[in-house]
Design an enzyme around this catalytic site. Structure first.
Site, mmCIF file in Angstrom:
data_model
loop_
_atom_site.group_PDB
_atom_site.id
_atom_site.type_symbol
_atom_site.label_atom_id
_atom_site.label_comp_id
_atom_site.label_asym_id
_atom_site.label_seq_id
_atom_site.Cartn_x
_atom_site.Cartn_y
_atom_site.Cartn_z
ATOM 1 N N ARG A 150 -42.086 47.907 -44.012
ATOM 2 C CA ARG A 150 -40.472 48.250 -43.409
ATOM 3 C C ARG A 150 -39.608 48.923 -44.703
ATOM 4 N NH1 ARG A 150 -43.394 47.016 -39.714
ATOM 5 N NH2 ARG A 150 -42.679 46.347 -37.856
ATOM 6 N N SER A 224 -37.606 44.461 -33.750
ATOM 7 C CA SER A 224 -37.273 43.420 -34.514
ATOM 8 C C SER A 224 -35.900 43.428 -35.419
ATOM 9 C CB SER A 224 -38.297 43.173 -35.724
ATOM 10 O OG SER A 224 -39.662 43.280 -35.044
ATOM 11 N N GLU A 320 -33.510 43.673 -40.443
ATOM 12 C CA GLU A 320 -34.335 45.001 -40.728
ATOM 13 C C GLU A 320 -33.920 46.274 -40.080
ATOM 14 O OE1 GLU A 320 -36.438 47.479 -38.456
ATOM 15 O OE2 GLU A 320 -38.050 45.877 -37.766
HETATM 16 N N1 EPU Z 1 -43.602 33.776 -32.384
HETATM 17 C C1 EPU Z 1 -42.794 32.745 -31.852
HETATM 18 N N2 EPU Z 1 -41.673 32.746 -31.210
HETATM 19 C C2 EPU Z 1 -41.064 33.902 -30.902
HETATM 20 C C3 EPU Z 1 -41.706 35.443 -31.695
HETATM 21 C C4 EPU Z 1 -42.773 34.972 -32.296
HETATM 22 O O1 EPU Z 1 -43.487 31.464 -32.026
HETATM 23 O O2 EPU Z 1 -40.064 34.042 -30.236
HETATM 24 C C5 EPU Z 1 -44.747 33.625 -33.347
HETATM 25 C C6 EPU Z 1 -45.770 34.471 -32.539
HETATM 26 O O3 EPU Z 1 -46.567 33.385 -31.622
HETATM 27 C C7 EPU Z 1 -46.885 34.856 -33.596
HETATM 28 C C8 EPU Z 1 -45.693 35.061 -34.691
HETATM 29 O O4 EPU Z 1 -44.555 34.564 -34.444
HETATM 30 O O5 EPU Z 1 -47.568 33.926 -34.017
HETATM 31 C C9 EPU Z 1 -45.758 36.487 -34.864
HETATM 32 O O6 EPU Z 1 -45.099 37.110 -33.602
HETATM 33 P P1 EPU Z 1 -45.743 38.682 -33.252
HETATM 34 O O7 EPU Z 1 -47.071 38.749 -33.226
HETATM 35 O O8 EPU Z 1 -44.920 38.889 -31.776
HETATM 36 O O9 EPU Z 1 -45.225 39.654 -34.159
HETATM 37 P P2 EPU Z 1 -43.749 39.864 -35.112
HETATM 38 O O10 EPU Z 1 -44.230 39.320 -36.508
HETATM 39 O O11 EPU Z 1 -43.051 38.925 -34.526
HETATM 40 C C10 EPU Z 1 -44.055 42.186 -35.955
HETATM 41 C C11 EPU Z 1 -43.356 43.325 -36.121
HETATM 42 C C12 EPU Z 1 -43.159 44.268 -34.966
HETATM 43 C C13 EPU Z 1 -44.625 44.485 -34.456
HETATM 44 C C14 EPU Z 1 -45.284 43.160 -34.270
HETATM 45 C C15 EPU Z 1 -46.881 43.523 -34.032
HETATM 46 C C16 EPU Z 1 -41.756 42.845 -38.066
HETATM 47 C C17 EPU Z 1 -40.443 42.576 -38.416
HETATM 48 N N3 EPU Z 1 -42.007 43.100 -36.577
HETATM 49 O O12 EPU Z 1 -43.356 41.340 -35.296
HETATM 50 O O13 EPU Z 1 -42.276 45.225 -35.066
HETATM 51 O O14 EPU Z 1 -44.629 45.170 -33.169
HETATM 52 O O15 EPU Z 1 -45.508 42.332 -35.495
HETATM 53 O O16 EPU Z 1 -47.522 44.172 -34.877
HETATM 54 O O17 EPU Z 1 -42.650 43.075 -38.795
HETATM 55 C C18 EPU Z 1 -40.421 46.379 -34.812
HETATM 56 O O18 EPU Z 1 -40.492 46.608 -36.115
HETATM 57 O O19 EPU Z 1 -39.285 46.492 -34.359
HETATM 58 C C19 EPU Z 1 -41.420 45.448 -34.235
HETATM 59 C C20 EPU Z 1 -41.162 45.092 -32.872
#
Ligand code: EPU
Length: 324
Positions: A150, A224, A320
């Site tokens: 990012r 995010s 971010e």
């Molecule tokens: N989780 C929770 N509770 C929540 C949210 C997430 O427990 O409320 C846990 C999920 O169960 C999972 C982990 O956290 O085990 C990661 O969650 P998720 O796979 O939804 O991905 P993320 O790390 O929250 C990142 C990116 C997203 C992208 C997704 C999929 C960043 C800052 N965000 O989110 O990007 O779509 O992975 O690759 O790296 C964006 O940049 O705007 C964005 C949406």
């Protein structure tokens, strides 16, 4: 982020006319200039005093082709998701995991957009930009962009120096699917897909995003709000010693990445709402505006979240989104 703002003037950039670009440089120096892609990753904490320039440059052109790849040049004002879909229609593969990301092509290198195991740096070749310092069109290579998670030079020392006119991508003519994210495999089997095509992966990603992330056209949000924090291994191990099922991703020998959404969820913020500012009910990493929250209220909420994560886990989250 769906908030009412005003600016002194709105300018539409429709061509790469050098005189027009020089004129924009003058406006930038005198009253300030904000180049807006789709505006999907910006939080305005007040009105913008200068001129807002909308990048409306259009066009997708095939630059070259080999047996296995194509190189395409995409104008900065093209909608990102429409471009991804047109690639699939043309049989150009690689970007399918990045389906449904809001915003315009010219903004995608700024934070090296990424989702489900793919980042634009994986397919990026170079970009063309108007350099406000040199007052000429320059080409910037992938190495010069210094892409990271990012991040790029455009968020750091080169902030405000360039207007991104077009981006060149090298895409594959044969599918090479990246379904390393378990959730994609799960969605494909739920959809009854046995031999997945890139279009199936795109449909799976669209379906996952629609179920987890609010549509910015319906509920104001920037995706995010925070980056997933990269912390020393010992910090991740301490979290794991208390929460054995915490999502922890290895980065290298010394550090691990934690899920900011999980941390915020654990701290009890998921579904929180105060006035019109809130934390999304399905994904705690996304702050939402239910209608009339000001940018300042959203920003203040993000500060409270950062403080509570410091208190609970000793970890400092980094925003971010771009704050103005
Ligand atoms: N989780 C929770 N509770 C929540 C949210 C997430 O427990 O409320 C846990 C999920 O169960 C999972 C982990 O956290 O085990 C990661 O969650 P998720 O796979 O939804 O991905 P993320 O790390 O929250 C990142 C990116 C997203 C992208 C997704 C999929 C960043 C800052 N965000 O989110 O990007 O779509 O992975 O690759 O790296 C964006 O940049 O705007 C964005 C949406």
């Amino acid at each position: 982020m769906g908030l009412p703002i005003s600016c002194s003037r709105l300018y539409s950039l429709n061509s790469e006319n050098t005189d027009e670009l020089k004129n924009l440089g003058g406006i930038k120096n005198e009253q300030g200039l904000l180049i807006l892609g789709g505006g999907s990753n910006i939080l305005f904490t007040g009105d913008y005093k200068g001129t807002v320039c909308l990048n409306e440059l259009r066009g997708v052109n095939l630059l070259s082709e080999s047996n296995s790849t194509v190189t395409v040049r995409v104008a900065g004002g093209e909608n990102w998701h429409s471009f991804v879909l047109s690639c699939l229609d043309n049989g150009w593969y690689g970007l399918e995991n990045l389906s449904l990301i809001p915003g315009k092509v010219g903004a995608c290198p700024i934070q090296n957009i990424g989702a489900y195991g793919v980042e634009i740096k994986d397919f990026f070749v170079s970009l063309r930009a108007w350099d406000f310092e040199k007052e000429e069109i320059v080409s910037i290579s992938k190495e010069q962009c210094q892409f990271a998670y990012r991040d790029s030079i455009f968020k750091n020392h080169a902030k405000g120096r360039y207007l991104i006119l077009s981006v060149d991508f090298k895409l594959k003519k044969s599918p090479e699917l990246n379904t390393s994210y378990g959730i994609i495999e799960d969605k494909l089997s739920e959809m009854g897909v046995k031999q997945a095509t890139p279009k199936d992966v795109s449909n799976a990603v669209i379906s996952i995003r629609q179920s987890k992330l609010p549509d910015p056209d319906k509920l104001g949000n920037c995706g995010s709000f925070f980056k997933n924090p990269i912390v020393p291994k010992e910090v991740a191990e301490k979290v794991l010693s208390i929460h054995a099922n915490a999502p922890v991703y290895p980065v290298d020998e010394f550090s691990s990445k934690l899920a900011a959404g999980w941390l915020i969820d654990q701290a009890g913020w998921k579904g929180f709402r105060e006035g019109d500012a809130g934390v999304h009910k399905n994904q705690a990493l996304v702050l939402v505006n239910y209608g009339n929250a000001t940018g300042k209220q959203i920003y203040d909420l993000s500060s409270r979240i950062i403080q509570s994560i410091i208190e609970k886990f000793g970890i400092t989250l980094e925003r971010e989104v771009n704050i103005l």
